[in-house]
Write an enzyme that holds these catalytic residues in place. Structure first.
Site, PDB file in Angstrom:
ATOM      1  N   GLU A   1       0.854  -1.190   0.000  1.00  0.00           N
ATOM      2  CA  GLU A   1       0.000   0.000   0.000  1.00  0.00           C
ATOM      3  C   GLU A   1       0.890   1.240   0.000  1.00  0.00           C
ATOM      4  O   GLU A   1       1.825   1.321   0.784  1.00  0.00           O
ATOM      5  CB  GLU A   1      -0.868   0.045   1.271  1.00  0.00           C
ATOM      6  CG  GLU A   1      -1.696  -1.210   1.510  1.00  0.00           C
ATOM      7  CD  GLU A   1      -2.181  -1.296   2.959  1.00  0.00           C
ATOM      8  OE1 GLU A   1      -2.224  -0.276   3.663  1.00  0.00           O
ATOM      9  OE2 GLU A   1      -2.501  -2.415   3.385  1.00  0.00           O
TER      10      GLU A   1
ATOM     11  N   ARG B   1      -6.897  -1.517  -5.021  1.00  0.00           N
ATOM     12  CA  ARG B   1      -7.788  -0.561  -4.388  1.00  0.00           C
ATOM     13  C   ARG B   1      -7.162   0.828  -4.468  1.00  0.00           C
ATOM     14  O   ARG B   1      -5.976   1.008  -4.146  1.00  0.00           O
ATOM     15  CB  ARG B   1      -7.978  -0.954  -2.915  1.00  0.00           C
ATOM     16  CG  ARG B   1      -8.986  -0.098  -2.187  1.00  0.00           C
ATOM     17  CD  ARG B   1      -9.128  -0.557  -0.746  1.00  0.00           C
ATOM     18  NE  ARG B   1     -10.162   0.231  -0.080  1.00  0.00           N
ATOM     19  CZ  ARG B   1     -10.130   0.554   1.208  1.00  0.00           C
ATOM     20  NH1 ARG B   1      -9.139   0.148   1.968  1.00  0.00           N
ATOM     21  NH2 ARG B   1     -11.089   1.283   1.742  1.00  0.00           N
TER      22      ARG B   1
ATOM     23  N   TYR C   1      -8.021   4.859  -3.429  1.00  0.00           N
ATOM     24  CA  TYR C   1      -8.964   5.744  -2.751  1.00  0.00           C
ATOM     25  C   TYR C   1      -8.220   6.881  -2.083  1.00  0.00           C
ATOM     26  O   TYR C   1      -6.982   6.932  -2.088  1.00  0.00           O
ATOM     27  CB  TYR C   1      -9.804   4.965  -1.736  1.00  0.00           C
ATOM     28  CG  TYR C   1      -9.046   4.456  -0.536  1.00  0.00           C
ATOM     29  CD1 TYR C   1      -8.065   3.477  -0.684  1.00  0.00           C
ATOM     30  CD2 TYR C   1      -9.289   4.963   0.731  1.00  0.00           C
ATOM     31  CE1 TYR C   1      -7.370   3.007   0.413  1.00  0.00           C
ATOM     32  CE2 TYR C   1      -8.593   4.498   1.837  1.00  0.00           C
ATOM     33  CZ  TYR C   1      -7.630   3.516   1.666  1.00  0.00           C
ATOM     34  OH  TYR C   1      -6.939   3.065   2.760  1.00  0.00           O
TER      35      TYR C   1
ATOM     36  N   ASP D   1      -7.166   8.564   1.191  1.00  0.00           N
ATOM     37  CA  ASP D   1      -6.994   8.139   2.571  1.00  0.00           C
ATOM     38  C   ASP D   1      -6.979   9.343   3.515  1.00  0.00           C
ATOM     39  O   ASP D   1      -7.001  10.499   3.089  1.00  0.00           O
ATOM     40  CB  ASP D   1      -5.679   7.350   2.689  1.00  0.00           C
ATOM     41  CG  ASP D   1      -5.609   6.559   3.989  1.00  0.00           C
ATOM     42  OD1 ASP D   1      -6.668   6.228   4.554  1.00  0.00           O
ATOM     43  OD2 ASP D   1      -4.491   6.267   4.439  1.00  0.00           O
TER      44      ASP D   1
ATOM     45  N   GLU E   1      -4.247   6.861  -1.993  1.00  0.00           N
ATOM     46  CA  GLU E   1      -3.607   5.608  -1.586  1.00  0.00           C
ATOM     47  C   GLU E   1      -3.933   4.514  -2.590  1.00  0.00           C
ATOM     48  O   GLU E   1      -5.091   4.336  -2.981  1.00  0.00           O
ATOM     49  CB  GLU E   1      -4.076   5.190  -0.184  1.00  0.00           C
ATOM     50  CG  GLU E   1      -3.547   3.807   0.214  1.00  0.00           C
ATOM     51  CD  GLU E   1      -3.527   3.550   1.710  1.00  0.00           C
ATOM     52  OE1 GLU E   1      -3.563   4.528   2.486  1.00  0.00           O
ATOM     53  OE2 GLU E   1      -3.473   2.368   2.093  1.00  0.00           O
TER      54      GLU E   1
ATOM     55  N   THR F   1      -1.969  -2.563  -3.839  1.00  0.00           N
ATOM     56  CA  THR F   1      -1.936  -3.605  -4.872  1.00  0.00           C
ATOM     57  C   THR F   1      -2.918  -4.708  -4.518  1.00  0.00           C
ATOM     58  O   THR F   1      -3.264  -4.909  -3.351  1.00  0.00           O
ATOM     59  CB  THR F   1      -0.550  -4.259  -4.996  1.00  0.00           C
ATOM     60  OG1 THR F   1      -0.282  -5.018  -3.806  1.00  0.00           O
ATOM     61  CG2 THR F   1       0.547  -3.224  -5.223  1.00  0.00           C
TER      62      THR F   1
ATOM     63  N   TRP G   1     -12.251  -6.625  -0.123  1.00  0.00           N
ATOM     64  CA  TRP G   1     -11.212  -7.652  -0.319  1.00  0.00           C
ATOM     65  C   TRP G   1     -11.796  -9.058  -0.359  1.00  0.00           C
ATOM     66  O   TRP G   1     -11.268  -9.943  -1.024  1.00  0.00           O
ATOM     67  CB  TRP G   1     -10.150  -7.554   0.783  1.00  0.00           C
ATOM     68  CG  TRP G   1      -9.314  -6.310   0.687  1.00  0.00           C
ATOM     69  CD1 TRP G   1      -9.325  -5.248   1.543  1.00  0.00           C
ATOM     70  CD2 TRP G   1      -8.350  -5.973  -0.331  1.00  0.00           C
ATOM     71  NE1 TRP G   1      -8.432  -4.278   1.120  1.00  0.00           N
ATOM     72  CE2 TRP G   1      -7.820  -4.697  -0.013  1.00  0.00           C
ATOM     73  CE3 TRP G   1      -7.873  -6.626  -1.476  1.00  0.00           C
ATOM     74  CZ2 TRP G   1      -6.836  -4.066  -0.802  1.00  0.00           C
ATOM     75  CZ3 TRP G   1      -6.909  -5.994  -2.255  1.00  0.00           C
ATOM     76  CH2 TRP G   1      -6.403  -4.733  -1.918  1.00  0.00           C
TER      77      TRP G   1
END
Lengths: 458, 60
Positions: free
Chosen positions: A13, A57, A59, A61, A67, A70, A425
């Site tokens: 991340e 993902r 978005y 943060d 952010e 993977t 997830w």
């Protein structure tokens, strides 16, 4: 080979620094810039819309940091491709935002920095995730990872021109001075090296997640690779119960700073048993532990593990022999140090010059036409591992051998037919009257009949 | 069983190969001064303001 006892899920991340500038002046606040950036994504902060067809993902943060996380990867080649694809995806958003800004008459250029610090002492992170088989005694073993995380700066640090009470100096790490705890469940208040928030996003009877938040965001792909290879191999030693020696340190928080601030690698550290070792000696001890274990198990290593292990060893040799030319096209801090030294020489600048601070910052600029590291890479001064074409594919295609495949395929089909879905997830849900939902609890499973039926239903 | 593999073998085929010799990368070393010139053209002129105005909120 599909033996699950040897596969591992990896994830990375990255929180990016974001600003919009014109002639050194901010033309938009970070929040406003973020709004332009995520305009196309709609509800940027709502997790439901944040998953992409490559399984990742994206978005906004805490703190207005874009952010990118993977998707689940079980190979480090996939991880590098996915991580790099994230930068391209964000650069696409930047291009769109620049057009929208021009239409709205807003001046300025958007900068997205893959770094970890700003000019006023704030930090934001790079978080590694490793999936572990659940074992009862694991919590007690986390402490034994800390000396490794403290000394791996020698081969994982992104490098930083640091202002200290004693003046300006070059340091290994961006994050070291922002760490306030070894292992804890906190993040922002008292930032630890390992966060214990155990969200395996999988069957929690079988798995746990190791969430490492001490790392620097790396620019050079070989540096990202050696970071994951070294941790993966060390975890195998630990999982086999072979990490028995007490290598823990008396004061982790002081140690991580001391290691970062001495780029000779000779910072003296006090161990819990009272012995004094140098950072280099401790780093070498972990390397030897891993090498002996790998030899004893006769592991067949992947090509990327072989290269990562070799680079790990070569990095420590480079420091031991004071010869950074061994690694200054592959390891971030050495690449940056070489660049800064040569640039300072050319312009007769001292390390405390504002231009050097700017060079340090713009090293992390992700814009391929302007970012200093990306230009180094393009000009052959820094080694790239991924194939540009593979990265382009990874922008829209999930890793083929993990659960990410199910998620990515589901999202791609939903987008194709214009159906609203809700994804996280583990969940895939059709947001219509039926509310059909599939829970995917096995991160290693890339094939699932239930998901095939769900996709067919779309 | 002592033999194990860390990656799916079908991936290993298109995986990262042997490390290039560092000298291969560094054949460009003479070009580095050209590169330093290139930097001058991409850095914003107001270095101090540029750096000082880059302020974020803390993350995680």
């Amino acid at each position: 080979m599909t033996d699950q006892s040897v596969r591992r899920i990896f994830g990375l991340e990255t929180e990016f620094g974001l600003t919009c500038m014109s002639s050194g002046q901010r033309t938009l606040t970070t929040d406003e810039t973020a709004r332009f950036l995520f305009a196309r994504q709609g509800h940027a902060s709502s997790s439901s819309n944040a998953f992409l067809s490559n399984g990742s993902r994206l978005y906004l943060d805490v703190g207005s940091h874009p952010e990118y996380a993977t998707a689940e990867c079980d190979s480090l080649v996939d991880l590098l491709n996915q991580d790099r694809a994230g930068e391209l995806i964000l650069q696409d958003l930047v291009s769109d935002a620049q057009v929208a800004m021009a239409d709205a008459g807003v001046k300025g250029e958007i900068y997205l920095f893959k770094n970890n610090t700003d000019s006023s002492g704030n930090s934001y992170g790079s978080h590694e995730n490793y999936l572990l088989r659940r074992r009862n005694d694991f919590a007690g073993q986390l402490d034994s990872l800390l000396p490794f995380l403290i000394t791996r700066q020698l081969f994982c640090g992104a490098g930083k021109v640091l202002t200290t009470p004693r003046g300006v100096q070059f340091a290994f790490s961006q994050r070291a001075d922002h760490m306030w705890d070894g292992v804890s469940s906190s993040t922002t208040r008292s930032r630890p090296m390992i966060n214990t928030r155990d969200e395996p996003h999988a069957d929690s009877d079988l798995y746990r997640r190791l969430h490492v938040i001490v790392g620097d965001s790396n620019m050079a792909e070989p540096t990202t690779l050696v970071k994951f290879v070294s941790m993966d191999l060390l975890l195998r030693v630990l999982e086999a119960g072979k990490l028995r020696r007490d290598l823990t340190l008396e004061n982790n928080i002081r140690a991580i700073r001391d290691v970062s601030h001495d780029t000779t690698g000779r910072a003296k550290l006090t161990q819990s048993n009272g012995r004094t070792v140098t950072a280099l000696e401790l780093a070498q001890e972990y390397l030897e532990l891993v090498k002996n274990y790998v030899d004893s198990q006769q592991f067949v290593l992947s090509p990327e593990h072989i290269y990562g292990l070799e680079l790990w060893e070569r990095s420590l040799s480079a420091i031991a022999t004071d010869n950074t030319s061994l690694i200054d096209t592959e390891i971030d801090w050495a690449i940056k140090q070489r660049l800064i030294n040569l640039y300072a020489q050319k312009h007769n600048l001292s390390l405390d010059s504002a231009v050097i601070a700017q060079l340090d910052l713009c090293f992390h600029d992700t814009n391929p036409n302007r970012g200093i590291f990306r230009l180094l890479e393009t000009s052959g001064q820094a080694r790239r591992l991924t194939e540009p074409n593979d990265v382009l594919v990874a922008k829209t295609t999930p890793p083929a051998t993990t659960r990410a495949k199910l998620r990515g395929d589901f999202i791609a089909k939903a987008a194709l037919v214009g159906c609203e879905v809700i994804v996280d997830w583990t969940h895939l849900k059709i947001n219509d009257a039926t509310q059909r939902t599939i829970i995917c609890n096995d991160p290693f499973a890339s094939v699932d009949e239930r998901v095939e039926q769900l996709i067919a239903y779309l | 069983m002592t033999q194990s593999e860390f990656v799916n073998p079908k991936k290993a085929a298109n995986a990262i190969g042997e490390p290039e010799s560092t000298s291969a990368v560094k054949q460009n070393v003479v070009d580095f001064s050209d590169f330093l010139d290139q930097i001058d053209s991409v850095l914003e002129k107001n270095a101090e303001e540029f750096v000082n105005n880059f302020v974020q909120k803390g993350g995680e």
